[in-house]
Design a protein around this motif. Structure first.
Motif, PDB file in Angstrom:
ATOM      1  N   ALA A  18     -15.447  37.539 -24.941  1.00  9.65           N
ATOM      2  CA  ALA A  18     -15.959  38.197 -23.733  1.00  9.65           C
ATOM      3  C   ALA A  18     -15.006  39.292 -23.254  1.00  9.65           C
ATOM      4  O   ALA A  18     -15.442  40.346 -22.770  1.00  9.65           O
ATOM      5  N   LYS A  19     -13.702  39.046 -23.404  1.00  8.18           N
ATOM      6  CA  LYS A  19     -12.723  40.065 -23.013  1.00  8.18           C
ATOM      7  C   LYS A  19     -12.872  41.313 -23.884  1.00  8.18           C
ATOM      8  O   LYS A  19     -12.761  42.441 -23.390  1.00  8.18           O
ATOM      9  N   GLY A  20     -13.122  41.105 -25.179  1.00  7.09           N
ATOM     10  CA  GLY A  20     -13.371  42.243 -26.057  1.00  7.09           C
ATOM     11  C   GLY A  20     -14.664  42.960 -25.699  1.00  7.09           C
ATOM     12  O   GLY A  20     -14.727  44.196 -25.717  1.00  7.09           O
ATOM     13  N   MET A 231     -13.707  52.092 -38.357  1.00  5.10           N
ATOM     14  CA  MET A 231     -12.631  52.069 -37.367  1.00  5.10           C
ATOM     15  C   MET A 231     -11.439  52.876 -37.862  1.00  5.10           C
ATOM     16  O   MET A 231     -11.119  52.874 -39.054  1.00  5.10           O
ATOM     17  N   GLU A 232     -10.791  53.587 -36.938  1.00  2.00           N
ATOM     18  CA  GLU A 232      -9.503  54.200 -37.182  1.00  2.00           C
ATOM     19  C   GLU A 232      -8.488  53.570 -36.239  1.00  2.00           C
ATOM     20  O   GLU A 232      -8.858  52.785 -35.350  1.00  2.00           O
ATOM     21  N   GLU A 233      -7.241  53.890 -36.403  1.00  4.43           N
ATOM     22  CA  GLU A 233      -6.204  53.309 -35.546  1.00  4.43           C
ATOM     23  C   GLU A 233      -6.455  53.625 -34.083  1.00  4.43           C
ATOM     24  O   GLU A 233      -6.157  52.822 -33.190  1.00  4.43           O
ATOM     25  N   PRO A 253     -15.854  36.694 -35.177  1.00  4.79           N
ATOM     26  CA  PRO A 253     -14.833  37.659 -35.602  1.00  4.79           C
ATOM     27  C   PRO A 253     -13.452  37.243 -35.099  1.00  4.79           C
ATOM     28  O   PRO A 253     -13.216  37.155 -33.892  1.00  4.79           O
ATOM     29  N   THR A 254     -12.537  36.978 -35.985  1.00  2.29           N
ATOM     30  CA  THR A 254     -11.168  36.642 -35.621  1.00  2.29           C
ATOM     31  C   THR A 254     -10.212  37.592 -36.326  1.00  2.29           C
ATOM     32  O   THR A 254     -10.611  38.337 -37.227  1.00  2.29           O
ATOM     33  N   ASN A 266     -11.767  43.062 -32.979  1.00  2.38           N
ATOM     34  CA  ASN A 266     -10.303  42.997 -32.945  1.00  2.38           C
ATOM     35  C   ASN A 266      -9.715  44.153 -32.139  1.00  2.38           C
ATOM     36  O   ASN A 266      -8.785  43.974 -31.345  1.00  2.38           O
ATOM     37  N   PHE A 267     -10.254  45.357 -32.349  1.00  2.59           N
ATOM     38  CA  PHE A 267      -9.768  46.524 -31.615  1.00  2.59           C
ATOM     39  C   PHE A 267      -9.936  46.332 -30.113  1.00  2.59           C
ATOM     40  O   PHE A 267      -9.011  46.629 -29.334  1.00  2.59           O
ATOM     41  N   PHE A 268     -11.098  45.855 -29.709  1.00  2.00           N
ATOM     42  CA  PHE A 268     -11.357  45.745 -28.269  1.00  2.00           C
ATOM     43  C   PHE A 268     -10.628  44.555 -27.635  1.00  2.00           C
ATOM     44  O   PHE A 268     -10.285  44.603 -26.452  1.00  2.00           O
TER      45      PHE A 268
END
Length: 312
Positions: A18-20, A231-233, A253-254, A266-268
């Motif tokens: 949820a935070k992502g 995705m990019e950095e 997703p982990t 992961n990014f978010f």
């Protein structure tokens, strides 16, 4: 857009996602208001502070009937139709991220409800597995023309809706029916919410629109998802006018998973740590690994509880 916000639905074991989800909302939709509808009373102070989110849970839901009957898998989400802070809203499951300006589909001038347009045709067997038992739906709801909508049923992890579009009485009737006949509607609210939406549309009680706006990660190979959502950095690489919601409605997703493809979430999740506390680098990676471990513990405990209590 006036009187509009985004609602994210979660419980203890999917709060890590949820935070992502909320971080992706801030990334793509700016300062649009966010509300979390939460099954549980655990602290969300870091999310409230970072993104000024509103929280609805067991302690502050205003309607007593909903407080008693509408928490738990397949029910918490339904609170949005009566407890939403806004007339119009986008509902997201916790295990989602926004990709692009999803608000472009929020056409409340012409529709009361905007749902995903599935990319697959459903066989009778698939409808029975994911939505409702066809023999029993014909037995108990003979007036409902399920065949008419057979290729329109959708995964309810993403939709635009309008507050008050359903009566509380019809919802309670569905809950009572579910309790008496637990195997007719499938997958939490997915079966009965599809039924409620298409029944109301057939009866002229709501204006229904459909858009291709939800990507179901388990429906595609990981390589396809990786190419579709690169995705990019620095973050997501979004094509002009592209808008979607990426939904991990199967395996989650982990940080350690390559299947399913997890990099957008992961990014978010990393973005949330930066926004909430300025944490990044190795410290952030360690915190996220701990979150993944804690979630595994939540999932294990909940499985044991469900086996012991028989409540799902």
């Amino acid at each position: 857009m006036e009187d509009f916000g985004v609602i994210v639905v979660c419980c203890d074991q999917d709060y890590v996602f949820a935070k992502g989800a909320c971080a992706s909302i801030r990334h793509f939709l700016g300062d649009v208001p966010i509300c979390l509808i939460v099954d549980g009373t655990f602290s969300l102070s870091n999310l409230e502070k970072a993104y000024s989110v509103t929280v609805i849970n067991h302690l502050n839901v205003s309607n007593g009937v909903l407080r008693e009957k509408s928490f738990g898998w397949g029910k918490t989400k339904m609170l949005a139709f009566w407890e939403s802070p806004w007339k119009n809203f986008l509902v997201l499951d916790a295990d989602t991220v926004i990709w692009g300006n999803i608000r472009k589909f929020a056409n409340f001038q012409d529709y009361d409800f905007i749902i995903d347009r599935p990319c697959n045709e459903y066989s009778d067997e698939a409808i029975t597995e994911y939505f409702f038992d066809l023999e029993k739906i014909e037995q108990y709801f003979p007036e409902f023309n399920w065949q008419k909508h057979r290729n329109n049923y959708f995964c309810t992890g993403t939709f635009f809706g309008t507050k008050g579009i359903f009566t509380l009485e019809e919802y309670v009737e569905i809950l009572d029916f579910n309790k008496a006949h637990p195997n007719v509607f499938k997958y939490g609210e997915m079966g009965f919410l599809n039924y409620m939406i298409f029944r109301a549309a057939d009866q002229g009680r709501l204006r229904l629109g459909q858009e291709d706006m939800q990507f179901i990660v388990p429906d595609f190979p990981s390589e396809h998802a990786k190419k579709r959502f690169p995705m990019e950095e620095t973050g997501p690489v979004v094509l002009k006018d592209e808008a979607n919601v990426v939904h991990w409605c199967g395996p989650k997703p982990t940080l350690s998973s390559s299947n399913p493809y997890s990099e957008p979430m992961n990014f978010f999740r990393r973005k949330f740590l930066r926004d909430a506390s300025g944490t990044s680098g190795l410290a952030a990676e360690a915190l996220l690994q701990v979150e993944d471990l804690q979630r595994n513990v939540y999932v294990y405990k909940n499985k044991i509880r469900k086996k012991l209590t028989g409540k799902y």
